[in-house]
Design a protein around this motif. Structure first.
Motif, short mmCIF file in Angstrom:
data_model
loop_
_atom_site.label_atom_id
_atom_site.label_comp_id
_atom_site.label_asym_id
_atom_site.label_seq_id
_atom_site.Cartn_x
_atom_site.Cartn_y
_atom_site.Cartn_z
N ALA B 249 15.97 8.40 -3.01
CA ALA B 249 14.73 8.86 -2.37
C ALA B 249 14.57 10.37 -2.48
N ILE B 250 15.69 11.08 -2.52
CA ILE B 250 15.61 12.53 -2.68
C ILE B 250 14.96 12.85 -4.02
N LYS B 251 15.29 12.04 -5.01
CA LYS B 251 14.75 12.28 -6.34
C LYS B 251 13.28 11.91 -6.42
N VAL B 252 12.83 10.93 -5.60
CA VAL B 252 11.46 10.39 -5.77
C VAL B 252 10.35 11.44 -5.65
N PRO B 253 10.24 12.33 -4.74
CA PRO B 253 10.97 12.49 -3.51
C PRO B 253 10.21 11.84 -2.38
N MET B 254 10.96 11.23 -1.47
CA MET B 254 10.35 10.54 -0.37
C MET B 254 10.39 11.43 0.87
N PHE B 255 9.31 11.43 1.64
CA PHE B 255 9.33 12.09 2.94
C PHE B 255 10.50 11.52 3.73
N PRO B 256 11.34 12.25 4.41
CA PRO B 256 11.34 13.70 4.64
C PRO B 256 12.25 14.48 3.69
N ILE B 307 10.73 0.76 4.20
CA ILE B 307 10.43 1.39 2.91
C ILE B 307 8.91 1.54 2.75
N GLY B 308 8.19 0.46 3.15
CA GLY B 308 6.74 0.50 3.06
C GLY B 308 6.16 1.61 3.92
N VAL B 309 6.70 1.76 5.14
CA VAL B 309 6.19 2.82 6.02
C VAL B 309 6.42 4.18 5.39
N ASN B 314 4.37 8.91 2.59
CA ASN B 314 4.29 9.70 1.37
C ASN B 314 2.85 9.80 0.87
N ILE B 315 2.18 8.65 0.85
CA ILE B 315 0.82 8.62 0.30
C ILE B 315 -0.09 9.53 1.12
N ILE B 316 -0.06 9.33 2.44
CA ILE B 316 -1.03 10.03 3.28
C ILE B 316 -0.63 11.47 3.53
N TYR B 317 0.66 11.65 3.84
CA TYR B 317 1.14 13.02 4.09
C TYR B 317 1.00 13.87 2.84
N GLY B 318 1.36 13.29 1.69
CA GLY B 318 1.23 14.03 0.43
C GLY B 318 -0.21 14.42 0.18
N SER B 336 1.74 14.48 -6.53
CA SER B 336 2.84 13.68 -7.07
C SER B 336 3.54 12.93 -5.95
N ILE B 337 3.79 13.65 -4.85
CA ILE B 337 4.45 13.00 -3.71
C ILE B 337 3.60 11.83 -3.25
N SER B 338 2.30 12.07 -3.16
CA SER B 338 1.40 11.02 -2.72
C SER B 338 1.45 9.83 -3.67
N HIS B 339 1.42 10.11 -4.97
CA HIS B 339 1.37 9.00 -5.92
C HIS B 339 2.68 8.26 -6.03
N MET B 340 3.79 8.98 -5.80
CA MET B 340 5.06 8.26 -5.80
C MET B 340 5.14 7.35 -4.57
N GLY B 341 4.36 7.67 -3.55
CA GLY B 341 4.27 6.80 -2.38
C GLY B 341 3.75 5.42 -2.75
N TYR B 342 2.81 5.37 -3.69
CA TYR B 342 2.31 4.06 -4.13
C TYR B 342 3.44 3.24 -4.74
N VAL B 343 4.30 3.93 -5.50
CA VAL B 343 5.41 3.21 -6.12
C VAL B 343 6.28 2.60 -5.02
N LEU B 344 6.58 3.43 -4.00
CA LEU B 344 7.41 2.93 -2.91
C LEU B 344 6.75 1.74 -2.21
N LEU B 345 5.45 1.85 -2.01
CA LEU B 345 4.73 0.78 -1.33
C LEU B 345 4.80 -0.50 -2.15
N GLY B 346 4.60 -0.36 -3.45
CA GLY B 346 4.66 -1.52 -4.32
C GLY B 346 6.03 -2.16 -4.29
N LEU B 347 7.06 -1.32 -4.30
CA LEU B 347 8.43 -1.86 -4.25
C LEU B 347 8.66 -2.57 -2.93
#
Lengths: 512, 545
Positions: B249-256, B307-309, B314-318, B336-347
């Motif tokens: 998640a650090i690499k993604v990077p995921m909030f926080p 993970i979805g949350v 990520n999506i909204i905060y980004g 980018s952070i926001s868009h990687m949030g979509y990936v997390l949501l999909g996963l």
């Protein structure tokens, strides 16, 4: 009390000594080299540093032949059980000869030592004496012999530390080293005497037999172990016996610092392993065992954790590269101890591999520190600014050595750390916590190690001097070889892993 | 073949080592040739790849290499662990649907990155050596199927990245570089412990020995009961999952854990931003799909909601952060952070649609963000500023630039007909289908609105409206009454030049083409994604226990 032995007894003693001498060839050979060096120093003039260095290297390389020949001999104890020839000892003989050769190589490029007016004769003789002493530390199987070996190393080291007679820092370091050394030798000896008092034995194996068969006072035993630990901890530079090391490392001539930080540290570890594994048998973390046997393990655990934390944290604030490496070497003593407390063959094996990695990367780091100091006259990190561009090879090599010290792949240091952690995991929760400390402090270490590349590459020098500094072909060659070996063994460690396993098999039977 | 594609850049790096530092052009050309050769190989692999084979995991009792393709497998390190038996580390490469997508992306972005590095003048030799090292490490990560090997490649990325940001970066580069290094190392060292723990817990069914083989690790039947990460060791399995998840998640990077990313992007030179956003971030989500989730499917099932949350945050905060930025590059970084949030949501949805969308989004985000950063680089080259409010009416002087920007910006906000739309739509379909992630999906839709807001707003402020001839540029009116714009720091052609078009046009074509007809990429990954979903599904697990 003491009777004069009869003629027949003397005859038999002599024949035993003669028999043992066959197993003692590398040490005898190096003692001869020691004397040859002193005589050569007398017959050649003052400006003989280079010549003597060459003779020393040739002599040390020659000793490899005799060590190699020992590989064909079976494991044996000789000199009345004072000394052993075994795979473990042979491994360390190779190791100490290698560290001796590297010490000579680093000495040859060190400007302050080159300018030394009184010549370098005794220096190289002392260096060889220390190699002998360290070999004996690794191979002694008797308390008395262990103590003598350690004193031989210490005495040579004091003199080498103070070798820059005109340099006040060097003399100060030597004095400090001597005072600390004397105290810890005393403690070690006291611990030994307690052990002897309990068992009436000085041979490690026989002592172990007595200890397992008879009752002994646990309190005395703990005191003895702590005292011995203090003596050995001083050699290994582990917390809380580390106080000498930053000052001595900073004040001593840099080649001596490197030699101390690798050679005498490794000798301390070799002796620690032999002593604890053989003399004070341990049966794993089984709570049914008498409390004593767990106690020395917990002492080692504490020492290890404290060394990792203290060394790595204090290093953050260092401004001098030699001091920084001193604290880093304290931390590495902690990592090495992790391998020992696993108390199994894999742990021992990983300590040996880690020591090999440490030999390459630490010598490498000191070697390039000297190269830089020769041209900038400074060991302060601030003065490294912009050097990456001016010394491309040195900069790249330094980065590789530091990465290896952090324990990042593909450098050799990673293999060492990975093996130690592998040995630790699966041993229980307590060991897991130690592994966690090891991992976390590694991250901390990244920060201070990276200060050096940071200054070398990311910052520009105010002096605006962009010309490339020439370090000379020989120095470049040594740097490149050390760097390539650090990477090569990081990618292809198999042969060394196998050799370390072979060399630690001796303890495998004792521990598992 | 895979070895070649992995090590080509490093070979180029060694060649460069022998080239004198003054021969800048040769150095660049050597790197470009290596990257192009990598691209050709990637295309060959793509043509050769059989999309009907799933990969992911070995069939029960089947070969330990599973249905992976282009396998290379040789023993590397063996360590005797006494009672545990020998520890075998293999040099084990192979591709399945997940990795081949990323291999294609990496090869593409590597070429773009080299082209984008062309103008770099400072220490060219060092730059390209490090760049090539980085390229090898990235490619290696995507094709390694031995955890140890993966880890080696993973860590190998850190050092070149540190120097590439630290030496060739902006004014605050020291801070950004060490922050990047410490953050990612912190994530990955714990991975080392989990890796060792996994080794003790997994047995290769064919040899009966412990293994680092990721294919064997993905099959829960291979875990030993009673081992530290065995099926009955619930607590440790949760701990291990979380540790791995944080590392990735650090690499993604995921909030926080995202705070290193804006710093790194703002300071990094354009090509490195492109690599960072285009490939490196994907390694985080790739690691989740390849290692984190399949190895601990039951923990994944339990953690889907969380993970979805985090994905939604990520999506909204980004998007909110992007909305607030004055610096264009920082805005793109937060996007980018926001868009990687979509990936997390999909996963997090855990079904075929969601996973498919996530992986497809990884590919699309790679191409689209590469474009965004390149475009930011274009304006920064000319004006030496990225402050949004310093610009205005650029479209009238840089029409081609404005046109490409519009395509990229719209692709980023997910306009139908462009590739980003399909992946985001799939993510939402997937997330909406699962009752557990449905509320998260509903909230996350807001992200699209905010996304449109910051993208359109920046487009409007910079390219439309009144020109702002000020400190950055001035207007000249010639004898014929024509107005000309001059950036103070720019002597070249005002609009996009040939090199910039060479980078941007192919990316643009890919973005449009995959938006209209996604099958060239989507077709590759469907089988593998279905298999992955099957591995992760609760049914598969209950069959084992």
């Amino acid at each position: 009390m003491f009777e004069m032995p009869s003629g027949a007894e003397i005859q038999s003693i002599i024949s035993i000594l003669k028999g043992g001498a066959g197993y003692f060839v590398p040490e005898i050979y190096l003692s001869a080299l020691f004397m040859v060096l002193i005589i050569l120093d007398l017959v050649t003039g003052r400006k003989n540093g280079r010549f003597l260095a060459m003779v020393t290297i040739a002599g040390l390389v020659g000793s490899l032949f005799y060590i190699f020949k020992q590989q064909a001999m079976p494991d044996t104890e000789f000199f009345f059980g004072m000394y052993a020839l075994d795979r473990f000892g042979i491994f360390f003989k190779y190791f100490f000869v290698a560290s001796g050769i590297l010490a000579v190589l680093t000495t040859m490029i060190d400007t302050p030592l080159k300018k030394q007016e009184s010549g370098m004769g005794e220096y190289y003789a002392l260096l060889v004496a220390m190699v002998i002493g360290m070999m004996m530390m690794a191979s002694s199987t008797d308390l008395l012999m262990m103590f003598l070996a350690m004193e031989l190393v210490s005495l040579s080291a004091y003199a080498m530390t103070g070798y820059l007679k005109r340099e006040i820092r060097s003399s100060e370091a030597a004095l400090k080293y001597l005072v600390y050394g004397a105290v810890s030798s005393g403690m070690l000896l006291y611990g030994f005497s307690l052990l002897y008092g309990m068992t009436a034995q000085t041979n490690l194996t026989r002592m172990a037999m007595v200890l397992t068969m008879h009752q002994y006072d646990p309190l005395v035993m703990i005191i003895a172990v702590v005292l011995i630990m203090a003596g050995l901890g001083y050699k290994m530079g582990a917390v809380p016996f580390h106080f000498w090391s930053p000052d001595v490392y900073e004040g001593a001539p840099t080649p001596v610092t490197a030699y101390l930080s690798v050679g005498s540290k490794a000798a301390g570890f070799a002796m620690l392993m032999r002593f604890f594994f053989v003399a004070v048998p341990h049966h794993g973390m089984d709570m049914n065992v008498s409390p004593l046997q767990i106690d020395w393990l917990s002492i080692l655990m504490l020492v290890s954790a404290a060394s990792m934390i203290y060394g790595n944290v204090v290093a953050i604030w260092q401004k001098n590269v030699k001091r920084l490496l001193a604290y880093s070497s304290i931390a590495h003593a902690g990592y090495l101890l992790l391998g020992i407390i696993t108390m199994d063959q894999l742990g021992t094996q990983s300590v040996l591999v880690y020591l090999c990695a440490y030999l390459l990367m630490n010598y490498g780091a000191f070697y390039v520190t000297i190269l830089i100091a020769n041209h900038t006259g400074s060991e302060t990190i601030e003065d490294y600014k912009g050097l990456g561009k001016r010394m491309p090879l040195v900069g790249a090599a330094f980065t590789v050595f530091l990465i290896s010290l952090v324990g990042l792949p593909p450098a050799f240091g990673f293999i060492g750390k990975w093996m130690i952690f592998t040995a630790l995991l699966g041993k229980g929760d307590l060991f897991m916590w130690l592994a966690l400390i090891g991992i976390l402090t590694s991250v901390i270490s990244l920060y201070y190690y990276m200060l050096i590349p940071l200054n070398m590459y990311l910052r520009e020098s105010e002096r605006q001097d962009e010309s490339e500094i020439d370090t000379g072909l020989g120095a470049k060659l040594v740097t490149a070889v050390l760097m390539i070996l650090t990477l090569l063994f990081g990618i292809f460690p198999q042969s060394l892993i196998n050799y370390a396993k072979y060399s630690s098999a001796l303890f495998g039977a004792l521990l598992n | 073949m895979l070895s070649l594609i992995v090590f080509l850049p490093i070979i180029a790096g060694l060649v460069i080592l022998a080239v004198p530092a003054s021969q800048k052009q040769i150095i660049r050309i050597v790197s470009l040739v290596a990257a192009l050769a990598q691209g050709v190989l990637a295309v060959l692999i793509w043509r050769h790849y059989d999309p009907t084979m799933a990969g992911i995991v070995a069939a029960p009792g089947g070969s330990p290499v599973g249905s992976f393709q282009l396998i290379e497998r040789i023993p590397w390190i063996t360590l005797d662990l006494g009672t545990f038996g020998p520890l075998r580390i293999e040099y084990f490469l192979g591709v399945d649907g997940i990795s081949i997508t990323m291999v294609l992306l990496t090869a593409l972005i590597s070429i773009i990155g080299i082209l984008s590095s062309w103008p770099i003048q400072k220490q060219v030799k060092g730059y390209f050596i490090l760049y090539n090292l980085l390229a090898t490490a990235m490619m290696g990560c995507f094709v390694a199927l031995d955890f140890f090997l993966f880890y080696v490649f993973w860590e190998l990325m850190l050092l070149p990245m540190y120097f590439l940001i630290g030496i060739w970066g902006g004014p605050n580069r020291e801070y950004a570089a060490i922050k990047f290094f410490l953050y990612t190392l912190f994530g990955s060292v714990f991975m080392l412990l989990v890796m060792i723990g996994l080794y003790f817990s997994v047995i290769d069914p064919l040899t009966g020995q412990h293994t680092f083989n990721l294919v064997a690790m993905a099959d829960q039947a291979n875990y030993i009961k009673g081992a530290i990460l065995g099926p009955d060791s619930v607590t440790w399995r949760y701990v291990a999952f979380i540790v791995l998840f944080v590392g990735f998640a650090i690499k993604v990077p995921m909030f926080p854990f995202h705070t290193w990313l804006p710093d790194a992007h703002v300071e990094a030179p354009t090509p490195i931003s492109v690599i960072l956003a285009g490939v490196l971030l994907k390694l985080g989500t790739y690691g989740m799909m390849r290692i984190n989730f399949p190895l601990f499917p039951e923990v994944f099932q339990a953690g889907m909601y969380v993970i979805g949350v985090f994905g939604a945050i990520n999506i909204i905060y980004g998007a909110f952060c992007a909305l607030a930025q004055q610096d264009l590059k920082k805005m793109v970084a937060y996007s980018s952070i926001s868009h990687m949030g979509y990936v997390l949501l999909g996963l997090a949805a855990g079904n075929s649609e969601g996973m498919l969308g996530a992986l497809y989004q990884m590919f699309n985000h790679g191409t689209i963000t590469a474009m965004l950063f390149l475009l930011v680089g274009v304006i920064y080259d000319r004006a030496h500023s990225r402050q949004i409010d310093k610009f205005g009416g650029l479209a009238s002087y840089m029409p081609v630039y404005a046109g490409v920007v519009t395509v990229a910006w719209f692709a980023s906000l997910g306009l139908p007909g462009l590739s980003g739309f399909i992946s985001e739509a799939l993510v939402f379909v997937g997330a909406f289908r699962e009752p557990i992630t449905r509320p998260i999906a509903i909230v996350s839709v807001l992200g699209i609105v905010f996304g449109a807001a910051y993208l359109l707003w920046s487009l409007q402020r910079m390219f439309l409206g009144k020109r702002k001839p000020d400190a950055l540029y001035e207007l000249e009116v010639d004898a014929h009454g024509h107005e000309h714009i001059h950036f103070h720091d720019w002597k070249g052609k005002l609009d996009l030049d040939a090199r910039e078009l060479t980078m941007l046009v192919p990316l643009g074509i890919i973005v449009i083409a995959l938006g209209i007809y996604p099958m060239p990429v989507m077709g590759l990954l469907t089988t593998s994604i279905n298999k992955l979903v099957q591995v992760l599904a609760p049914v598969a697990m209950s069959a084992v226990h």
